[in-house]
Design an enzyme around this catalytic site. Structure first.
Site, PDB file in Angstrom:
ATOM      1  NE  ARG A   1      49.961  44.141  40.324  1.00 38.12           N
ATOM      2  CZ  ARG A   1      49.880  43.648  39.321  1.00 38.12           C
ATOM      3  NH1 ARG A   1      50.746  44.238  37.988  1.00 38.12           N
ATOM      4  NH2 ARG A   1      48.840  42.621  38.698  1.00 38.12           N
ATOM      5  CB  CYS A   2      52.695  47.495  48.390  1.00 35.42           C
ATOM      6  SG  CYS A   2      51.279  48.555  49.137  1.00 35.42           S
TER       7      CYS A   2
ATOM      8  CD  GLN B   1      44.141  52.437  43.356  1.00 30.25           C
ATOM      9  OE1 GLN B   1      45.138  52.667  42.859  1.00 30.25           O
ATOM     10  NE2 GLN B   1      44.238  51.094  44.127  1.00 30.25           N
TER      11      GLN B   1
ATOM     12  CD  GLU C   1      48.081  44.528  46.579  1.00 30.73           C
ATOM     13  OE1 GLU C   1      48.379  45.883  46.676  1.00 30.73           O
ATOM     14  OE2 GLU C   1      47.427  43.730  47.044  1.00 30.73           O
TER      15      GLU C   1
HETATM   16  N1  MCN Z   1      40.743  36.563  40.401  1.00 34.36           N
HETATM   17  C1  MCN Z   1      40.596  35.412  40.215  1.00 34.36           C
HETATM   18  N2  MCN Z   1      40.590  34.400  41.030  1.00 34.36           N
HETATM   19  C2  MCN Z   1      41.063  34.264  42.220  1.00 34.36           C
HETATM   20  C3  MCN Z   1      41.460  35.701  42.589  1.00 34.36           C
HETATM   21  C4  MCN Z   1      41.299  36.654  41.803  1.00 34.36           C
HETATM   22  O1  MCN Z   1      39.994  35.489  38.971  1.00 34.36           O
HETATM   23  N3  MCN Z   1      41.103  33.324  42.990  1.00 34.36           N
HETATM   24  C5  MCN Z   1      40.905  37.700  39.368  1.00 34.36           C
HETATM   25  C6  MCN Z   1      39.838  38.769  40.167  1.00 34.36           C
HETATM   26  O2  MCN Z   1      38.522  38.299  39.907  1.00 34.36           O
HETATM   27  C7  MCN Z   1      40.348  40.096  39.632  1.00 34.36           C
HETATM   28  C8  MCN Z   1      41.876  39.834  39.182  1.00 34.36           C
HETATM   29  O3  MCN Z   1      41.984  38.433  39.559  1.00 34.36           O
HETATM   30  O4  MCN Z   1      39.458  40.303  38.124  1.00 34.36           O
HETATM   31  C9  MCN Z   1      42.613  40.489  40.446  1.00 34.36           C
HETATM   32  O5  MCN Z   1      41.702  40.236  41.699  1.00 34.36           O
HETATM   33  P1  MCN Z   1      42.153  40.560  43.337  1.00 34.36           P
HETATM   34  O6  MCN Z   1      43.357  39.802  43.571  1.00 34.36           O
HETATM   35  O7  MCN Z   1      41.072  40.562  44.036  1.00 34.36           O
HETATM   36  O8  MCN Z   1      42.706  41.815  43.216  1.00 34.36           O
HETATM   37  P2  MCN Z   1      41.838  43.348  42.995  1.00 34.36           P
HETATM   38  O9  MCN Z   1      40.759  43.092  42.041  1.00 34.36           O
HETATM   39  O10 MCN Z   1      41.459  43.893  44.373  1.00 34.36           O
HETATM   40  O11 MCN Z   1      42.848  44.026  42.345  1.00 34.36           O
HETATM   41  C10 MCN Z   1      43.836  44.847  43.109  1.00 34.36           C
HETATM   42  C11 MCN Z   1      45.021  44.628  42.998  1.00 34.36           C
HETATM   43  C12 MCN Z   1      46.101  45.798  43.550  1.00 34.36           C
HETATM   44  S1  MCN Z   1      45.894  46.301  45.203  1.00 34.36           S
HETATM   45  C13 MCN Z   1      46.768  46.454  42.732  1.00 34.36           C
HETATM   46  S2  MCN Z   1      47.972  47.472  43.484  1.00 34.36           S
HETATM   47  C14 MCN Z   1      46.870  46.108  41.104  1.00 34.36           C
HETATM   48  C15 MCN Z   1      46.435  44.769  40.839  1.00 34.36           C
HETATM   49  O12 MCN Z   1      45.327  44.545  41.712  1.00 34.36           O
HETATM   50  N4  MCN Z   1      46.550  47.255  40.324  1.00 34.36           N
HETATM   51  C16 MCN Z   1      46.397  46.842  39.244  1.00 34.36           C
HETATM   52  N5  MCN Z   1      46.582  44.428  39.707  1.00 34.36           N
HETATM   53  C17 MCN Z   1      46.328  45.643  38.626  1.00 34.36           C
HETATM   54  N6  MCN Z   1      45.995  45.231  37.556  1.00 34.36           N
HETATM   55  C18 MCN Z   1      45.941  46.330  36.448  1.00 34.36           C
HETATM   56  N7  MCN Z   1      45.506  45.943  35.039  1.00 34.36           N
HETATM   57  N8  MCN Z   1      45.858  47.484  36.828  1.00 34.36           N
HETATM   58  C19 MCN Z   1      46.032  47.979  37.885  1.00 34.36           C
HETATM   59  O13 MCN Z   1      46.050  49.351  38.593  1.00 34.36           O
HETATM   60 CU1  CUM Z   2      49.698  48.552  47.789  1.00 33.68          CU
HETATM   61  S1  CUM Z   2      48.939  49.213  46.168  1.00 33.68           S
HETATM   62 MO1  CUM Z   2      47.234  48.155  45.753  1.00 33.68          MO
HETATM   63  O1  CUM Z   2      46.961  47.951  47.441  1.00 33.68           O
HETATM   64  O2  CUM Z   2      45.986  49.266  45.335  1.00 33.68           O
END
Ligand code: MCN
Ligand code: CUM
Length: 798
Positions: A378-379, A231, A752
């Site tokens: 997802r925490c 990651q 998350e």
């Molecule tokens: N998004 C959006 N508009 C927003 C916020 C987000 O369209 N205002 C979209 C983003 O562009 C992205 C998705 O939603 O495509 C998730 O965005 P974001 O909240 O920024 O999270 P991350 O991309 O950093 O993803 C990490 C988060 C975490 S920490 C875990 S744990 C988790 C999760 O995402 N693991 C996942 N969702 C998951 N989903 C899948 N399919 N697989 C994982 O391993």
């Molecule tokens: Cu706490 S699980 Mo995500 O932050 O990769």
């Protein structure tokens, strides 16, 4: 820090038909996934590639007296058997954890948890490696294990980390937050106080793809290439270089498609290091891929917090103080994956959505003979535990005061006009409108109707009780700022590098790493929005440290808040240069060039018909560049966020509890989320659905269990139960939009929110079905037998 821009406005679906902000663009990556063309680590095959199988300890606590690999080595297809002794020669017998502890790569002296890595067999194919591993004979002196954190802190508990000079017991650290005196004072004066003990059980992220690596040492180039499930490829490259001594520019980490991470793929695991060491020694590529039980039994677990929470309130339900005490089980090493200055993650956001005068929290962490980990799944770095605590406590308080749990929340919410808001434990909430989200959820859930129905069933002594649970959570996501948040000393910024080609399409390279979140689509949408390009003309690349700009990776829902900001800023930098090229092409002064978000075109002020598209500008940048500019059209941004973002939401769950069997059925499941401005509503919906399913798993079924001998009794999918489509109800989702004031496109993270927000709503609902008979708490996972015992205890069972 960020280029000035008005940005897209809330609730206004912009996008302008080009696939920009707010459009439900189909996921670009899905074509290869649904046609079987994904490229995961186990798909990587290299000429001469060898396979690694790890020999694991059947005991949870044991001294390794002897390892005899001769029977394995005698096998035709076995190439080598590696032990700690072999790794010691290369200084690779141990590795640092993300919390600065030292973990054995292969056990050097003493096994500290069941299935710990003891030796490795390298063979020509996977079957031979597995057969070889069975022939490795290890002589163990079995020691007494301790798996429970409270037991581990008893005076006569076996000492787990006896290799550490300064470690005389199993205590790791104490941590506190908030103002103890002020909180005690508030509690002394309080008209009402409540207290509840609750456990957040040990969970595992259990991504579909387990962890794995293909390491390939090239002695001709002196270069180590590691394809791995990561990651955070860049951070892993730096750590790899530090551990191995191979200079960083000679280490390449490639994270191809990742089949789910959920936090599991943030830490570095012994298997990666063993594969790399084996490749270095044998000068052939070496693949290591875990099996399911290895993944659940040995890689980063989640939660395992034993919490006591207290609230102080006035008679009419104004919450004045919150107090919490935690016992944390960290396993055999302190290996939590979180910003290094936060030993309890972001748990100190436990004041939640409420304006609470005083707060105090204390925590003790202990070593046990269980797998290391503690932050994953997802925490948002333990916001899950914090939200669970406060949302459960609010429900207990509402019952104590006999007021509606929706009303008590409304009464205590941080008011929308109070933002930016500083909490009692020092968090700076950027924006929020909690009442709006709750009102919307109440309406969608038909709340009053279900309250009446609940009462009717109680009066009629019905076979199935109704319970209604609410959670109005606040999240904190998007670490940095770099000065507060770092991984192994590296500041938590992120990056984007945008290159527009002569023919008008573009490649965006980012420092974050998707594991299924859809970045190839949403990041392209950000650029499409900011440059007036079509989303299909932008390719997003990630996961190769040789080509991508340095970034800290994807976890803590930071991609949108940090790298998403970087992408927007990089696109705006390109837009600025595009203006200069437009001026040259249109033979106007640069100050007179305006960009129109609606049409996506650049035109001369006051003369909209004298306009030019980004495609024409791209051609100009390479074929007719102005003398005042360098040729080319590209920009890079390293974004260090000024603050984190605070998404929030209100979830309402209605359950039916069967008095005869203890079974719980979901009647209604409403989720209203607010993640600021939304890039792709469909992808957000997918994120919410997935996270709610995992929240149901958490509340109802999932737990990594151990017996007293340290055997993992919940270490495979027969015993670690994941929800399937059968257990998942119909979700009704809604949203409100409260933009982040400091984010370039007003977006907050969302990945998350559903796992963080839903478990307390579900537990509140199940508890609520039995509140009238005096039940104040039901422990997770709420399997039918657990629920039935509570029913039985208060005379509700049939
Ligand atoms: N998004 C959006 N508009 C927003 C916020 C987000 O369209 N205002 C979209 C983003 O562009 C992205 C998705 O939603 O495509 C998730 O965005 P974001 O909240 O920024 O999270 P991350 O991309 O950093 O993803 C990490 C988060 C975490 S920490 C875990 S744990 C988790 C999760 O995402 N693991 C996942 N969702 C998951 N989903 C899948 N399919 N697989 C994982 O391993
Ligand atoms: Cu706490 S699980 Mo995500 O932050 O990769």
């Amino acid at each position: 820090q960020h280029a000035e821009d008005d940005g897209p406005q809330p609730e206004k679906h912009c996008g302008h038909g080009r696939g920009g902000m707010g459009e439900e663009v189909s996921r670009k990556e899905d074509k290869r996934f649904i046609t079987g063309r994904g490229n995961y680590v186990d798909d990587i095959k290299k000429p001469g590639m060898l396979h690694c199988e790890i020999v694991r300890s059947p005991h949870a606590h044991a001294r390794v007296k002897d390892i005899d690999g001769s029977r394995a080595e005698a096998m035709d297809d076995v190439v080598a058997v590696l032990t700690a002794e072999d790794l010691l020669e290369h200084d690779l017998a141990t590795m640092p954890t993300l919390m600065d502890d030292t973990q054995d790569v292969l056990v050097n002296d003493k096994v500290k948890f069941q299935s710990q890595e003891v030796a490795a067999v390298i063979a020509k194919d996977r079957y031979a490696a597995k057969d070889g591993a069975e022939r490795v004979e290890v002589d163990y002196e079995v020691l007494d294990p301790v798996v429970d954190a409270a037991d581990a802190l008893e005076e006569d508990a076996p000492l787990i980390r006896d290799e550490l000079d300064d470690q005389e017991d199993n205590h790791i650290f104490d941590w506190e937050t908030g103002d103890r005196e002020a909180t005690e004072a508030v509690f002394d004066d309080a008209a009402v106080t409540i207290e509840e003990d609750m456990e957040y059980q040990r969970l595992h992220p259990a991504p579909i793809e387990t962890c794995g690596a293909v390491a390939d040492w090239d002695p001709g180039m002196d270069k180590m290439t590691v394809h791995m499930t990561s990651q955070a490829p860049h951070a892993h490259r730096t750590l790899f270089s530090q551990v191995s001594g191979i200079p960083e520019h000679k280490v390449r980490i490639v994270s191809p498609d990742v089949g789910g991470g959920f936090g599991n793929k943030v830490p570095i695991y012994p298997g990666y290091v063993v594969a790399a060491a084996a490749s270095y020694v044998l000068e052939e590529p070496v693949k290591w891929v875990e099996e399911r039980s290895e993944n659940i039994q040995t890689t980063g677990f989640a939660r395992d917090y034993d919490m006591t929470g207290e609230l102080a309130a006035t008679e009419d339900g104004e919450i004045t103080g919150v107090k919490v005490d935690v016992l944390a089980n960290h396993g055999a090493y302190n290996a939590a994956a979180q910003p290094s200055k936060f030993p309890a993650g972001f748990f100190n956001i436990f004041t939640g959505s409420y304006d609470i005068e005083a707060a105090y929290g204390s925590l003790t962490a202990a070593f046990t003979n269980t797998a290391p980990g503690g932050v994953a799944y997802r925490c948002s770095f333990r916001v899950t535990e914090a939200v669970y605590l406060i949302e459960r406590l609010v429900k207990v308080l509402a019952d104590e005061l006999d007021v509606d749990p929706a009303e008590i929340r409304r009464k205590n919410f941080i008011p929308s006009e109070a933002f930016p808001y500083e909490s009692a434990t020092g968090w700076n909430y950027d924006s929020g409108d909690y009442e709006k989200a709750l009102d919307k959820a109440l309406e969608m859930a038909d709340y009053d109707h279900y309250r009446e129905e609940q009462q009717r069933r109680i009066e009629e002594d019905a076979d199935k009780l109704l319970g209604i649970g609410i959670s109005s959570f606040t999240e904190v996501v998007g670490a940095g700022p770099g000065k507060q948040c770092d991984i192994a000393g590296i500041e938590m910024f992120d990056s984007a590098d945008l290159r527009v080609n002569p023919t008008g399409n573009a490649v965006l390279r980012v420092g974050v790493q998707t594991q299924g979140q859809g970045h190839e689509t949403t990041f392209a949408q950000i650029v499409a929005e900011e440059l007036g390009m079509d989303v299909d003309s932008i390719t997003v690349e990630h996961g190769d440290t040789d080509t991508e700009p340095y970034g800290l990776g994807t976890y803590g829902s930071r991609s949108t808040p940090v790298a998403g900001a970087a992408a927007a800023v990089a696109a705006r930098k390109v837009r600025d240069k595009a203006k200069s090229i437009a001026a040259n092409e249109l033979e106007a002064a640069e100050e007179d060039i305006e960009w129109d978000r609606e049409s996506g075109e650049f035109h001369v002020a006051g003369a909209p018909d004298r306009s030019i598209t980004i495609t024409e500008i791209a051609a100009g940048a390479y074929m007719n560049h102005p003398d005042s500019e360098e040729p080319g059209l590209e920009a890079t941004n390293y974004y260090d966020p000024p603050e984190m973002t605070y998404p929030f939401g209100s979830y309402i769950v209605v359950v039916e509890v069967d008095r005869e069997t203890g079974e719980v059925d979901f009647e209604k499941f409403v989720a209203v989320d607010d993640c600021g401005n939304r890039i792709n509503p469909m992808i957000i919906e997918g994120q919410i659905h997935g996270g709610l399913a995992q929240g149901i798993g958490t509340a109802m079924m999932e737990e990594v269990t151990y017996d007293d001998n340290g055997n993992v009794t919940g270490g495979d999918f027969m015993n670690y139960l994941l929800p399937t489509a059968n257990e998942i109800p119909n979700f009704e989702t809604g949203h409100t939009v409260t933009p982040s004031p400091h984010h370039p496109i007003g977006a907050k993270g969302v990945g998350e929110s559903p796992t963080v927000g839903s478990p307390p709503a579900i537990v509140n609902a199940v508890t609520d079905a039995m509140t009238h008979a005096g039940v104040s708490h039901v422990e997770m996972p709420m399997t039918p037998d657990v629920v039935w015992e509570h029913l039985d205890e208060v005379g509700l069972a049939q």
